[in-house]
Design a protein around this motif. Structure first.
Motif, mmCIF file in Angstrom:
data_model
loop_
_atom_site.group_PDB
_atom_site.id
_atom_site.type_symbol
_atom_site.label_atom_id
_atom_site.label_comp_id
_atom_site.label_asym_id
_atom_site.label_seq_id
_atom_site.Cartn_x
_atom_site.Cartn_y
_atom_site.Cartn_z
ATOM 1 N N ILE A 253 38.159 -26.038 0.371
ATOM 2 C CA ILE A 253 37.762 -25.506 -0.933
ATOM 3 C C ILE A 253 38.916 -25.520 -1.939
ATOM 4 O O ILE A 253 38.695 -25.553 -3.153
ATOM 5 C CB ILE A 253 37.195 -24.074 -0.781
ATOM 6 C CG1 ILE A 253 36.432 -23.676 -2.044
ATOM 7 C CG2 ILE A 253 38.307 -23.074 -0.459
ATOM 8 C CD1 ILE A 253 35.659 -22.382 -1.904
ATOM 9 N N SER A 254 40.147 -25.553 -1.431
ATOM 10 C CA SER A 254 41.294 -25.557 -2.348
ATOM 11 C C SER A 254 41.660 -26.957 -2.827
ATOM 12 O O SER A 254 42.473 -27.105 -3.751
ATOM 13 C CB SER A 254 42.520 -24.935 -1.667
ATOM 14 O OG SER A 254 42.976 -25.748 -0.593
ATOM 15 N N TYR A 257 40.302 -28.800 -6.932
ATOM 16 C CA TYR A 257 40.837 -28.336 -8.220
ATOM 17 C C TYR A 257 42.285 -27.877 -8.115
ATOM 18 O O TYR A 257 42.759 -27.112 -8.955
ATOM 19 C CB TYR A 257 39.948 -27.212 -8.767
ATOM 20 C CG TYR A 257 38.540 -27.686 -9.044
ATOM 21 C CD1 TYR A 257 38.233 -28.406 -10.192
ATOM 22 C CD2 TYR A 257 37.525 -27.446 -8.123
ATOM 23 C CE1 TYR A 257 36.956 -28.862 -10.438
ATOM 24 C CE2 TYR A 257 36.232 -27.897 -8.358
ATOM 25 C CZ TYR A 257 35.955 -28.605 -9.511
ATOM 26 O OH TYR A 257 34.676 -29.067 -9.738
ATOM 27 N N ALA A 376 32.000 -26.365 0.866
ATOM 28 C CA ALA A 376 33.236 -26.008 0.167
ATOM 29 C C ALA A 376 33.326 -26.722 -1.174
ATOM 30 O O ALA A 376 33.736 -26.129 -2.184
ATOM 31 C CB ALA A 376 34.449 -26.349 1.036
ATOM 32 N N ALA A 380 33.448 -24.822 -4.637
ATOM 33 C CA ALA A 380 34.594 -25.011 -5.527
ATOM 34 C C ALA A 380 34.145 -25.385 -6.933
ATOM 35 O O ALA A 380 34.677 -24.876 -7.934
ATOM 36 C CB ALA A 380 35.518 -26.091 -4.962
ATOM 37 N N GLY A 383 32.512 -22.232 -8.545
ATOM 38 C CA GLY A 383 33.522 -21.230 -8.862
ATOM 39 C C GLY A 383 34.406 -21.648 -10.012
ATOM 40 O O GLY A 383 34.731 -20.840 -10.892
ATOM 41 N N ASN A 384 34.800 -22.918 -10.023
ATOM 42 C CA ASN A 384 35.652 -23.408 -11.101
ATOM 43 C C ASN A 384 34.931 -23.365 -12.443
ATOM 44 O O ASN A 384 35.523 -23.041 -13.477
ATOM 45 C CB ASN A 384 36.107 -24.826 -10.795
ATOM 46 C CG ASN A 384 37.029 -25.397 -11.858
ATOM 47 O OD1 ASN A 384 38.188 -25.055 -11.946
ATOM 48 N ND2 ASN A 384 36.485 -26.296 -12.675
ATOM 49 N N PRO A 392 38.232 -21.027 -6.563
ATOM 50 C CA PRO A 392 38.078 -21.625 -5.231
ATOM 51 C C PRO A 392 39.063 -21.083 -4.201
ATOM 52 O O PRO A 392 38.673 -20.819 -3.055
ATOM 53 C CB PRO A 392 38.305 -23.122 -5.495
ATOM 54 C CG PRO A 392 37.905 -23.321 -6.914
ATOM 55 C CD PRO A 392 38.350 -22.071 -7.611
ATOM 56 N N THR A 395 37.990 -17.627 -3.117
ATOM 57 C CA THR A 395 36.836 -17.699 -2.219
ATOM 58 C C THR A 395 37.273 -18.097 -0.814
ATOM 59 O O THR A 395 36.827 -17.516 0.186
ATOM 60 C CB THR A 395 35.811 -18.717 -2.752
ATOM 61 O OG1 THR A 395 35.424 -18.363 -4.080
ATOM 62 C CG2 THR A 395 34.573 -18.760 -1.858
#
Length: 421
Positions: A253-254, A257, A376, A380, A383-384, A392, A395
């Motif tokens: 997820i990281s 972005y 994920a 992401a 969330g972004n 992200p 989360t």
């Protein structure tokens, strides 16, 4: 491990569970499998970051479909992995591993010569459906290796994936002035073709794992050789799949972005520095994975709990780091979690593979792994869009922290038993 003796009242059942002695692969053959996966992964991992350059050549000037097409191979790979795994157990793991490499070559050739978004999308769908080299390679290894030898081989396979993830975009970017990333798909199709030739020289990974009852069908009096190794707590397949999903989700997820987050936190950071920061966790794995395996393959639950804790700390630090040294430090903490998690999940998978058909098991494991990556990516993006580039990583922090508790609980059971006496 194969059982050589059985108690009088359980001979038949124990013999059914214990796998027959299959060919044990030599170290050079294990390295050859990992090397084949590495070269075949170059296009699959190195070219998607350049979709924003590829799609304008195909009639999408703003590359608005890049995000969707990025996950298309992953989605269809997840759907196809269990099916191909079961076929491997029935018809031969080497044969299905060859099929995966040749399938990638066909998909890459079609992608390289595509002249429209529709054709290119079809090629990516075929890449997902016909590929699956990671699950196929693990199934091949799982039929010939057991215990620490298998977990070490799986750790090596993850190293091949990390190396391709780091090096492939660099190579693709370096070739771009002479050959567009779009046409590089066709050029890089030679890599899975070469891998297929190398795999053709390997022995068939037979063994007796295929179509055998699982260890839960064994009597309580099963011999010591058929029991899990001391210090490595037994893990159900459901627990393994859940841990795999949570781990992949919290780490992947990281990724999408991260560059945006770096630019937001540290304006003016050069693209080269951003690339190094992106690669740091994977470089950490390459540098330390085997040492971590030696330390934790007998206690993978402990290592996995520490891994999730490091992931949570590292991701939380991403939301607060406001300088290059601070961001470097939290990326290294994330790298420690990534390394502990991947190595210890490999050890748990090796433990679960005992007495099971490895193709089906590793195919299903790949389904949950890719499912975690897809979810994920969606999380992401959402969330972004709503909360900015820090969402992200926060989360991922929450999911990693929530997973620490169920990972640790089995370790506390022996302590509870002692205290209750």
């Amino acid at each position: 491990m194969s059982a050589t003796t059985a108690p009088p009242n359980g001979a038949t059942a124990a013999a059914a569970v214990a796998p027959a002695a299959g060919p044990v692969l030599a170290r050079r053959q294990v390295h050859a499998v990992a090397g084949c996966y590495f070269v075949a992964s170059f296009a699959a991992l190195g070219l998607p970051p350049f979709l924003t350059q590829i799609l304008p050549e195909l009639g999408d000037p703003t590359a608005r479909w890049a995000g969707v097409l990025y996950i298309v191979p992953t989605v269809f790979g997840a759907v196809g992995a269990p099916f191909w795994g079961r076929l491997a157990d029935r018809y031969g793991r080497k044969r299905l591993l060859l099929r995966a490499q040749l399938g990638l070559a066909v998909a890459f050739l079609l992608a390289g010569w595509a002249d429209s978004i529709a054709t290119f999308t079809a090629a990516l769908v075929l890449q997902g459906i016909l590929g699956g080299t990671f699950a196929a390679s693990n199934g091949y290894l799982g039929a010939a290796l057991e215990g620490p030898a298998l977990s070490k081989a799986l750790t090596l396979m993850q190293g091949a994936a990390r190396a391709a993830l780091v090096l492939a975009p660099i190579v693709v970017g370096s070739l771009s002035p002479w050959l567009s990333p779009h046409r590089q798909y066709a050029l890089l199709a030679v890599l899975p073709l070469t891998a297929a030739l190398l795999i053709g020289a390997l022995p068939e990974s037979r063994g007796g794992h295929a179509e055998t009852p699982t260890a839960k069908d064994a009597p309580e009096e099963a011999p010591e050789a058929a029991k899990p190794e001391a210090g490595a707590p037994a893990t159900s397949l459901r627990a393994l799949y859940a841990l795999e999903f949570a781990f992949v989700f919290s780490t992947v997820i990281s990724f999408p972005y991260l560059i945006s987050l770096i630019e937001h936190r540290i304006p003016g950071t050069s693209p080269a520095a951003s690339g190094v920061l992106f690669a740091l966790p994977h470089l950490c794995y390459l540098a330390t994975a085997m040492a971590v395996h030696r330390s934790f393959h007998h206690r993978p639950r402990l290592g996995l709990a520490l891994g999730f804790l490091c992931i949570a700390l590292g991701l939380a630090g991403h939301g607060a780091a406001d300088s290059l040294p601070a961001l470097t430090a939290v990326r290294l903490v994330l790298g420690a979690g990534l390394t502990l998690g991947l190595v210890c999940l490999s050890a748990l998978a090796a433990d679960c593979a005992k007495g099971r058909a490895p193709g089906g098991m590793f195919g299903s494991l790949e389904f949950f792994s890719k499912g975690g990556a897809v979810v994920a990516g969606v999380a992401a993006a959402v969330g972004n869009s709503f909360f900015g580039p820090a969402a992200p990583v926060l989360t991922g922090t929450a999911v990693a922290l929530a997973t620490v508790v169920p990972t640790v609980l089995p370790l506390l059971n022996p302590l509870r038993t002692r205290w209750s006496r």
